[in-house]
Each structure stands twice: as structure tokens, then as C-alpha cells.
Motif scaffolding. Structure first.
Motif, short mmCIF file in Angstrom:
data_model
loop_
_atom_site.label_atom_id
_atom_site.label_comp_id
_atom_site.label_asym_id
_atom_site.label_seq_id
_atom_site.Cartn_x
_atom_site.Cartn_y
_atom_site.Cartn_z
N LYS A 187 7.91 -11.95 33.39
CA LYS A 187 7.93 -11.03 34.51
C LYS A 187 9.38 -10.74 34.90
O LYS A 187 10.22 -11.63 34.88
CB LYS A 187 7.18 -11.64 35.71
N PHE A 188 9.62 -9.47 35.23
CA PHE A 188 10.97 -9.09 35.61
C PHE A 188 11.24 -9.50 37.05
O PHE A 188 10.41 -9.30 37.94
CB PHE A 188 11.15 -7.57 35.45
N ARG A 189 12.42 -10.04 37.27
CA ARG A 189 12.80 -10.43 38.62
C ARG A 189 13.03 -9.20 39.48
O ARG A 189 13.40 -8.14 38.98
CB ARG A 189 14.07 -11.28 38.58
N PRO A 190 12.85 -9.33 40.81
CA PRO A 190 13.12 -8.19 41.70
C PRO A 190 14.57 -7.73 41.55
O PRO A 190 15.49 -8.53 41.53
CB PRO A 190 12.87 -8.78 43.10
N GLY A 191 14.75 -6.43 41.46
CA GLY A 191 16.09 -5.88 41.33
C GLY A 191 16.62 -5.85 39.91
O GLY A 191 17.75 -5.40 39.68
N ALA A 192 15.83 -6.32 38.95
CA ALA A 192 16.29 -6.31 37.56
C ALA A 192 16.38 -4.89 37.05
O ALA A 192 15.50 -4.07 37.30
CB ALA A 192 15.35 -7.13 36.69
N TRP A 193 17.49 -4.59 36.34
CA TRP A 193 17.62 -3.26 35.73
C TRP A 193 16.92 -3.30 34.38
O TRP A 193 17.14 -4.20 33.58
CB TRP A 193 19.09 -2.89 35.55
N GLU A 247 19.52 -9.98 33.92
CA GLU A 247 19.37 -10.89 35.05
C GLU A 247 20.72 -11.52 35.36
O GLU A 247 21.47 -11.89 34.46
CB GLU A 247 18.34 -11.98 34.72
N THR A 248 21.02 -11.62 36.65
CA THR A 248 22.28 -12.22 37.08
C THR A 248 22.09 -13.71 37.24
O THR A 248 21.12 -14.19 37.81
CB THR A 248 22.76 -11.61 38.41
N ALA A 249 23.05 -14.48 36.70
CA ALA A 249 23.00 -15.94 36.80
C ALA A 249 24.40 -16.45 37.02
O ALA A 249 25.38 -15.86 36.58
CB ALA A 249 22.41 -16.55 35.52
N GLN A 307 27.41 -13.96 35.95
CA GLN A 307 27.27 -13.29 34.66
C GLN A 307 25.91 -12.64 34.58
O GLN A 307 24.98 -13.00 35.30
CB GLN A 307 27.42 -14.29 33.50
N LYS A 308 25.82 -11.66 33.71
CA LYS A 308 24.53 -11.02 33.44
C LYS A 308 24.06 -11.45 32.06
O LYS A 308 24.78 -11.31 31.08
CB LYS A 308 24.65 -9.49 33.50
N ARG A 309 22.85 -11.96 32.03
CA ARG A 309 22.20 -12.29 30.76
C ARG A 309 21.27 -11.14 30.41
O ARG A 309 20.38 -10.79 31.18
CB ARG A 309 21.43 -13.61 30.87
N ILE A 310 21.51 -10.53 29.25
CA ILE A 310 20.73 -9.38 28.83
C ILE A 310 19.67 -9.82 27.83
O ILE A 310 19.96 -10.52 26.86
CB ILE A 310 21.65 -8.30 28.20
N TRP A 311 18.44 -9.40 28.10
CA TRP A 311 17.29 -9.75 27.28
C TRP A 311 16.73 -8.50 26.62
O TRP A 311 16.90 -7.39 27.13
CB TRP A 311 16.21 -10.41 28.13
N CYS A 312 16.04 -8.70 25.51
CA CYS A 312 15.50 -7.57 24.76
C CYS A 312 14.11 -7.92 24.24
O CYS A 312 13.84 -9.08 23.90
CB CYS A 312 16.43 -7.23 23.60
N ALA A 313 13.24 -6.92 24.20
CA ALA A 313 11.89 -7.11 23.66
C ALA A 313 11.50 -5.89 22.84
O ALA A 313 11.78 -4.75 23.23
CB ALA A 313 10.88 -7.34 24.77
N GLU A 314 10.86 -6.13 21.71
CA GLU A 314 10.34 -5.05 20.87
C GLU A 314 8.82 -5.03 21.02
O GLU A 314 8.15 -6.04 20.82
CB GLU A 314 10.72 -5.27 19.41
N ILE A 315 8.28 -3.85 21.37
CA ILE A 315 6.85 -3.74 21.70
C ILE A 315 6.19 -2.68 20.82
O ILE A 315 6.64 -1.53 20.76
CB ILE A 315 6.67 -3.39 23.19
N THR A 316 5.12 -3.07 20.14
CA THR A 316 4.30 -2.14 19.37
C THR A 316 3.27 -1.52 20.29
O THR A 316 2.64 -2.21 21.09
CB THR A 316 3.59 -2.87 18.21
N LEU A 317 3.08 -0.20 20.19
CA LEU A 317 2.17 0.53 21.07
C LEU A 317 0.92 0.96 20.32
O LEU A 317 0.99 1.43 19.19
CB LEU A 317 2.88 1.75 21.65
#
Length: 407
Positions: free
Chosen positions: A331-337, A353-355, A362-372
Motif C-alpha cells: 500500500k502506498f503511504r499518504p503523500g507518496a508520489w 517514500e521519504t525515510a 532520503q527518498k527510496r524509489i520503488w518500482c513495480a511491473e504489472i501485467t493487465l
């Protein structure tokens, strides 16, 4: 004695002749290797050039950032037009994912990153939770000397090129007609034909390899007297054409292309390119979740992130619906871009997400690949192929756009 004397003389004369012949032969043998090569240096000299191109062309573009670290000749080969011609002939073209990132503290242009695979890393399955996690992906910085300013509405991808349209090169200039192009094969910038007018605000989208740009420009010297304009750029001919656009009752913030039409949102208007006609739709369901920079269109469907959820919209359902499935996606945190991009028919989701503590955020950037997948129940489901942490940056860095080119 008289017979031996001439023989000795012939032997003495024959020695310099033999030496001269050997020298000439050596020169003939050395000459090809001493001449500078006109083509791309072969990183594997023991193999013919054509074979090397065929081998590298079959390797996924995700591994190219790592291969470029091997040697200068590899870097040269990976940026050569011949390699990408070979990839095209072999049917090995693929989507290449990019992130445009801007630091608020940095006076220079934005930084660009591309998705790559780490060597000796594989996707792992968590059978207990059904999650597919991966530590095998990362965002590698693209080696660009200097990049022009950019924002969400100005960046579009056509084939292997990313167009950056009408963005002022200075914060002191409000409007611009400049068009820059990032070649994603060689990672170099070049200039394209400028817009016919300088735009203060614009939104661009792509349809059938044409770039549709709606914008506002100052009529004369009065910056308060703004008018609408609509320009179409044919990437094949590299020519701009002006098309009519309604002057009254049309305002917009973003755009998208579905059903073969260019749509302006928020007061929705759709341009039919085949008929050259605008249809004013007014306030419609499409505009509800299109007021932010977190949306994309994939195969005639709009996708957006808002209120903590991923949603979709098309002209058949005519309403925004929650994207089902997504098992394992955190789940994305509130305010997450959150950024979305069309990744060859799949959806790539990027979030930050800021940590940290105090000034060391720092900002930790996450990535997800989704099949539709569209199901018979008129619902679209998303399957998470993988997700993971791909980059850490300073907290003052902001996303400009996530985008994918075809290389």
C-alpha cells in the motif's frame, strides 16, 4: 677459381634482395591493421563484426548499462546505429523504461535514469504470501552531459526518441518554442524543428507517431491576452502543422489519446484527427482523476493514481473503476508520489517514500511491473510481475515523469 668468384658475387647481391622482399611483405601485412577503422570497434576481435552484432542484439536492453562498463569498445558498440538496426531486423526491439528526476537544490538540468538488471540476480517467489519480489532490478543513471529542463506535460516518446517540447531553458523565461530530442539508442540530445509559437503552457500526447500539442500563447506583447493554439508534429516528416482549436469555453490541464482521438482535460474536448473536428464534451467522467500528473494511457485505456488507489477508464464503461488484483503490491503511504507509464502494453508503477531523520532525509524509489488483463465481466485486473527498491536519492529530488521508449 674463375667459376667460384662470380658465384660469391651473386650470393652477396642476393642477400639485400631477400631482405628487401621480406621488408616489403611485412609492410603489406601490417598496413591493414595500421589503418584506422571507420566502423564501430569490435569488442571481441576474435569474432567477425556481423557475428558480434547478432550476439549483442539478442541480449535484453536491461543488461546494456552493465555491459557498457566492460570497455570503451563495448560502450561504442552499444551506442552504434548498426546494433539497433540488427535488433530491429531480428525482432528484438523492446520497451526501455526511463525516469526524469529533478533536484530542487541543483541549478542544472534534470537527471535521467533507466531500468536495468543487476548481474547474477534473479526474481524470487514468496509462496506464503504470493508476492513476487526482486532485488535484481535497479535504476542506472544515464550518462548525459547536460539535459534541458523538462516537466510532465512536455515529455512524450515516439519510437526510440523522447521529445521534450516547449520548455524554457531558464527560470527567468516564461515561454519557449524549443524542441529537444533524446535519442535512447546513443543517449544523446539533438534539436528538432521548433514550435511555430512560444507557449506559456502546453500539454502533449502521441497518436500514430504524431505529436499533438495544445497550448496557450500571448497575442502580441500583452501577456495577459492569451489565446489557444493547436500544433501537430509529424515525426516522419519533421514538420509542424497548425490545426484549428476552439477559442471560447475550452480550458485544459492535461491530455491523453484513446479511441484514435486526442483528448484535452479538464473541460473535455476530443479532436478527431481523421475528420479534423473538435467535439466539446464538457465536464465528463474522464476528467475526474486526470487533474494530476499521475496518469497514462495503455491500449485505449486511461490509468490514474488518486486517493491511494490505481484506477482505469475507457469509452465503453465511461466511468473510473478500481484496478483489481495487484496481489502483493504494498500500500502506498499518504503523500507518496506515484508515476505510471506504458511499458510495452504492461504498466510500470514508480513511487517514492521519504525515510531518514533530521536533515539526512532520503527518498527510496520503488518500482513495480504489472501485467493487465481485461476479463469478461468488463473489469481489468492487474498482476504484479515483480516489485522492488530500485534507487535512493536525496529528499529534494522530485519526479518529472516516468516514460518508456522502444529500442
Amino acid at each position: 677459381m674463375e667459376v667460384l668468384i662470380p658465384e660469391k658475387k651473386r650470393k652477396r647481391k642476393s642477400k639485400p634482395t631477400t631482405t628487401t622482399t621480406k621488408t616489403k611483405k611485412k609492410k603489406k601485412l601490417e598496413k591493414p591493421s595500421s589503418t584506422p577503422q571507420q566502423s564501430t570497434p569490435n569488442p571481441i576481435p576474435s569474432l567477425p563484426d556481423d557475428l558480434v552484432f547478432h550476439i549483442i542484439a539478442r541480449i535484453s536492453r536491461l543488461y546494456y548499462p552493465t555491459l557498457s562498463l566492460v570497455s570503451k569498445s563495448f560502450r561504442s558498440l552499444l551506442a552504434s546505429p548498426e546494433l539497433y538496426k540488427t535488433r530491429s531486423l531480428l525482432g528484438r526491439t523492446e520497451s526501455c523504461f526511463y525516469l526524469c528526476l529533478k533536484s530542487e537544490c541543483c541549478k542544472g538540468g534534470p537527471s535521467w535514469f533507466t531500468l536495468c538488471r543487476k548481474p547474477d540476480q534473479t526474481i524470487t517467489n514468496d509462496e506464503t504470501s504470493g508476492e513476487r519480489k526482486s532485488r535484481g532490478y535497479a535504476l542506472a543513471k544515464v550518462p548525459l552531459s547536460q539535459s534541458p529542463n523538462a516537466n510532465f506535460s512536455s515529455l512524450v516518446a515516439v519510437g526510440s526518441n523522447i521529445y521534450n517540447i516547449g520548455v524554457p531553458q531558464s527560470i527567468y523565461k516564461a515561454s519557449s518554442s524549443t524542441v529537444s530530442v533524446l535519442d535512447c539508442t546513443s543517449h544523446t540530445w539533438r534539436q528538432a524543428p521548433s514550435l511555430p509559437v512560444e507557449l506559456f503552457r502546453l500539454s502533449a500526447s502521441v497518436l500514430d507517431r504524431k505529436i499533438y500539442v495544445a497550448g496557450r500563447y500571448a497575442d502580441g506583447d500583452d501577456s495577459n491576452n492569451m489565446k489557444n493554439t493547436f500544433q501537430v508534429f509529424d515525426t516522419r516528416t519533421q514538420v509542424w502543422d497548425h490545426e484549428p482549436i476552439p477559442e471560447d469555453g475550452l480550458y485544459f490541464s492535461n491530455s491523453a489519446c484513446i479511441d484514435g482521438k486526442f483528448h484535452l482535460v479538464a473541460n473535455v474536448a476530443a479532436y478527431n484527427a481523421k475528420e479534423g473536428r473538435w467535439d466539446i464534451l464538457g465536464k465528463s467522467g474522464m476528467s475526474r482523476y486526470m487533474d494530476t500528473d499521475t496518469h497514462c494511457d495503455i491500449e485505449n485505456v486511461l490509468y490514474s493514481f488518486s486517493d491511494g488507489a490505481l484506477r482505469w477508464y475507457d469509452s465503453e464503461v465511461r466511468e473510473w473503476r478500481i484496478l483489481n488484483g495487484l496481489v502483493g503490491l504494498p500500500k502506498f503511504r499518504p503523500g507518496a508520489w506515484v508515476g505510471l507509464a506504458d511499458y510495452g502494453g504492461k504498466m510500470m508503477v514508480l513511487w517514492a517514500e521519504t525515510a531518514g531523520a533530521l536533515v539526512f532525509y532520503q527518498k527510496r524509489i520503488w518500482c513495480a511491473e504489472i501485467t493487465l488483463e481485461r476479463r469478461k465481466s468488463c473489469e481489468i485486473w492487474g498482476k504484479v510481475e515483480w516489485f522492488g527498491h530500485v534507487l535512493t536519492v536525496s529528499a529534494d529530488c522530485n519526479f518529472q515523469k516516468v516514460i518508456a521508449a522502444t529500442v
